[in-house]
Design an enzyme around this catalytic site. Structure first.
Site, short mmCIF file in Angstrom:
data_model
loop_
_atom_site.label_atom_id
_atom_site.label_comp_id
_atom_site.label_asym_id
_atom_site.label_seq_id
_atom_site.Cartn_x
_atom_site.Cartn_y
_atom_site.Cartn_z
N ASN A 129 45.26 42.50 31.97
CA ASN A 129 44.01 43.19 32.05
C ASN A 129 42.85 42.34 31.50
OD1 ASN A 129 42.91 45.85 32.09
ND2 ASN A 129 42.67 46.07 29.94
N THR A 175 42.59 39.67 36.10
CA THR A 175 43.61 39.61 36.92
C THR A 175 43.50 38.42 37.72
OG1 THR A 175 43.02 42.13 36.84
CG2 THR A 175 44.64 41.54 38.59
N ASP A 202 44.25 51.02 30.19
CA ASP A 202 44.06 51.60 31.57
C ASP A 202 44.44 53.18 31.78
OD1 ASP A 202 42.95 49.49 32.63
OD2 ASP A 202 45.06 48.71 33.68
N GLY A 260 39.28 42.21 39.08
CA GLY A 260 37.92 42.85 38.76
C GLY A 260 37.81 44.12 38.21
N GLY A 261 38.82 44.82 37.44
CA GLY A 261 38.97 46.04 37.08
C GLY A 261 38.90 46.99 38.13
N SER A 291 46.38 52.19 38.17
CA SER A 291 45.74 50.79 38.26
C SER A 291 44.56 50.57 39.46
CB SER A 291 46.91 49.74 38.55
OG SER A 291 46.63 48.61 39.02
N SER A 292 43.84 49.75 39.29
CA SER A 292 42.84 49.50 40.52
C SER A 292 43.36 48.24 41.48
CB SER A 292 41.66 49.04 39.85
OG SER A 292 41.01 50.24 39.02
N ARG A 294 54.48 46.75 37.21
CA ARG A 294 53.18 47.22 36.54
C ARG A 294 53.90 47.38 34.97
NH1 ARG A 294 47.89 47.55 35.14
NH2 ARG A 294 46.94 49.42 35.26
#
Length: 596
Positions: free
Chosen positions: A425, A405, A447, A497-498, A476-477, A131
């Site tokens: 992002n 993403t 984020d 998809g956030g 992060s998701s 990341r």
């Protein structure tokens, strides 16, 4: 921003294989019931341009030995060819990752970062965190003005929003540790696609058109992503010679070329020129993190999912809460299933947004969050007949201490599986490139918590745990996940998809395990999402019948119908016949599931 595209199904439309029932005393043998637990009252409703009957009839691509699924067909073909040449799933994943950077410039990247979850054929599970990190000059108030107000756009549209990218080091580290091929072998297809070009499809044009005006503002971007000042058209060939040169530098010099060479220098020079805070030390100090993934159980299956700074804990917390209810009996999209799913998501997101963060900076109380006592407490707070206002739901342990993403899933013939989610992002990230490097940079700094209590661009309200600090990784998701049955790969799943990544990935698992869907049905089915705040439930068209919606609104729910989101690229292995099912999400028609 999410891209909505109508359904395009490709591959062999064959009857799905029969599934073995769970053997741990689950309420109903879900796989024995096929689509029986899907509400027949909703057959005429629509889901993002197709009818419920159509997605219920969807069939996956079938294979006997191996499968690659991504949201870009060129990248899928690259990965499949690597497998056919004798490479393993990790080789293929690295090849797909670099190919995505060429053919999926909005989302595939070498200017961002992500996560990789790996199941090795010998039974070992590993997790790789590559990341982005905050620059060393970053501060908690980076995106605030002198009065402490968050400045709109500072975290998403300026060079201050760019985190130190991790994708190149991540892909290269995975290849070195678990791959069997050379960097030259796995990068060759991407370099060729960049140098020789590829034919743009209608789906590619839809994505490019979302940022056409932004491209025109930057000459180095317009030179590539506009055709002599005009938008590209389907059928035209997009060549990226600058990106080909950058990839060649990486192929010859490895990660050092990116992090301690001409590429890093170009990025830092551009950052300095445009008011950013990136430094050469940021790049030289960047490191990936190998660690153990988080594992949890659900109805006899083992979910292998990312630990913080990702959100696999949230997936596990929701599943643990739902394990106490008979979802297979209630059925997909029913009043009861929707009620308890939404409430479980509400509580789990409250915990996520309150407690989770970069483990190098904060303590993540995963054991307490997933404890039997805490799960029982959450269930006790869910009332059977009405919605819980989000204002009444807090992080369950008390006060804390102190979209765009891409996903790809791969399974090789030996049983190695890889799930990768990586991102810049927003679509095309910050919308800018450094000099003639040829790739977009991320705006992942958004984020972080710009200010406690102030929503980020995905509406997530977070606290001090996720505040900006030098060298820190934002929460992060992304949850690239692998599901095991008796220690063998059962599913490989994940999505962009956030904040909806969590619910999309979770629901792909529920749709198979509890509702008996095949892999294509599971990723095509309309989705529901609740993230604590805002206090409303997001639904895709077709998820709710009028009757179900009315009943849930009587219980106090507020719904917001949103266009289709996410793009789950998933694989399912029949534990009886060992047939492999590949499913490219209908929401990304440029994608492809392919196997042999």
């Amino acid at each position: 921003m999410r891209i909505l595209i109508p359904l395009l199904l490709s591959g062999l439309l064959l009857a799905p294989p029969a599934f073995a029932a769970p053997q741990d005393g689950a309420a109903t043998p879900a796989h024995a019931q096929s689509s029986a637990s899907m509400s027949s009252a909703a057959l005429d409703s629509t889901a993002g341009g197709i009818s419920r009957a159509e997605w219920m009839a969807a069939k996956p691509v079938l294979a006997r030995h191996a499968m690659v699924v991504s949201d870009q067909h060129y990248a899928t073909e690259v990965g499949l060819n690597i497998l056919k040449q004798g490479g393993n799933a990790i080789d293929a994943a690295v090849a797909v990752g670099y190919a995505q950077a060429v053919v999926n410039p909005c989302c595939g990247n070498i200017g961002g970062g992500g996560f990789m979850t790996i199941h090795l054929a010998n039974g070992k599970n590993v997790f790789l965190d590559f990341r982005e990190r905050a620059p060393l000059k970053a501060t908690p108030t980076l995106f605030q003005d002198a009065q402490g107000n968050v400045v709109p756009g500072r975290s998403t549209k300026t060079w201050l929003g760019v985190g130190v990218p991790g994708s190149v080091m991540g892909l290269n580290a995975a290849l070195k540790k678990y791959g069997t091929m050379s960097l030259k072998q796995v990068m060759a297809p991407a370099i060729k696609l960049a140098r020789d070009g590829f034919v743009l499809q209608p789906g590619d044009i839809k994505v490019l058109d979302t940022r056409t005006k932004d491209f025109a503002e930057h000459p180095n971007v317009a030179a590539v992503f506009l055709n002599h000042g005009q938008p590209w058209k389907a059928g035209e060939v997009l060549k990226q010679p600058e990106l080909a040169h950058t990839l060649e530098l990486i192929e010859k010099g490895g990660s050092k070329a990116y992090y301690d060479g001409p590429i890093a220098r170009a990025i830092v020079t551009a950052s300095d020129k445009h008011g950013g805070i990136l430094s050469l030390k940021d790049f030289r100090d960047y490191r990936v993190v190998w660690t153990k993934p988080l594992e949890c159980r659900y109805h006899g299956y083992t979910i292998v999912t990312p630990p913080p700074p990702s959100s696999g804990e949230t997936v596990c917390e929701i599943l643990r809460v739902l394990a106490g209810y008979p979802l297979p009996k209630w059925g997909y999209g029913s009043v009861q299933t929707t009620h308890y799913l939404v409430e479980a998501e509400r509580h789990a997101f409250a915990d996520r947004n309150t407690y989770l963060g970069d483990p190098a900076f904060v303590h993540n109380p995963i054991g307490r969050l997933l404890s039997t006592a805490n799960i029982a407490r959450i269930r006790s707070e869910i009332q059977p007949d009405h919605a819980t206002p989000s204002s009444e739901v807090k992080g369950s342990l008390g006060a804390p201490e102190g979209l765009h993403t891409t996903q790809f899933s791969i399974l090789d013939a030996k049983g190695n599986a890889v799930s990768v989610t990586y991102s810049i992002n927003y679509l095309f990230g910050v919308g800018m490139m450094a000099g003639d490097t040829g790739f977009f940079l991320n705006n992942t700094m958004d984020d972080f918590t710009s200010k406690p209590g102030v929503p980020n661009s995905f509406g997530l309200v977070q606290g001090h745990i996720n505040e900006i600090q030098p060298g820190k990784i934002p929460l992060s998701s992304m949850v690239p996940s692998i599901v095991l049955k008796h220690g063998k790969v059962f599913m490989v799943t994940g999505s962009p998809g956030g904040s909806t990544i969590i619910s999309t990935t979770l629901e792909s698992i529920l749709n198979v395990v509890d509702f008996g869907m095949n892999m294509q049905q599971a990723v095509d089915a309309p989705r529901v999402h609740m993230q604590w705040y805002p206090d409303e439930v997001f639904v895709e068209p077709g998820y709710l019948t009028p009757q179900t919606r009315a009943a849930l609104e009587q219980m106090g729910y507020k719904f917001k119908t949103m266009p289709a989101w996410g793009a789950d690229e998933a694989i399912l292995v029949n534990p009886v016949t060992h047939t492999i099912e590949g499913a490219n999400d209908r929401r990304r028609p440029a994608g492809l599931a392919a196997g042999y």
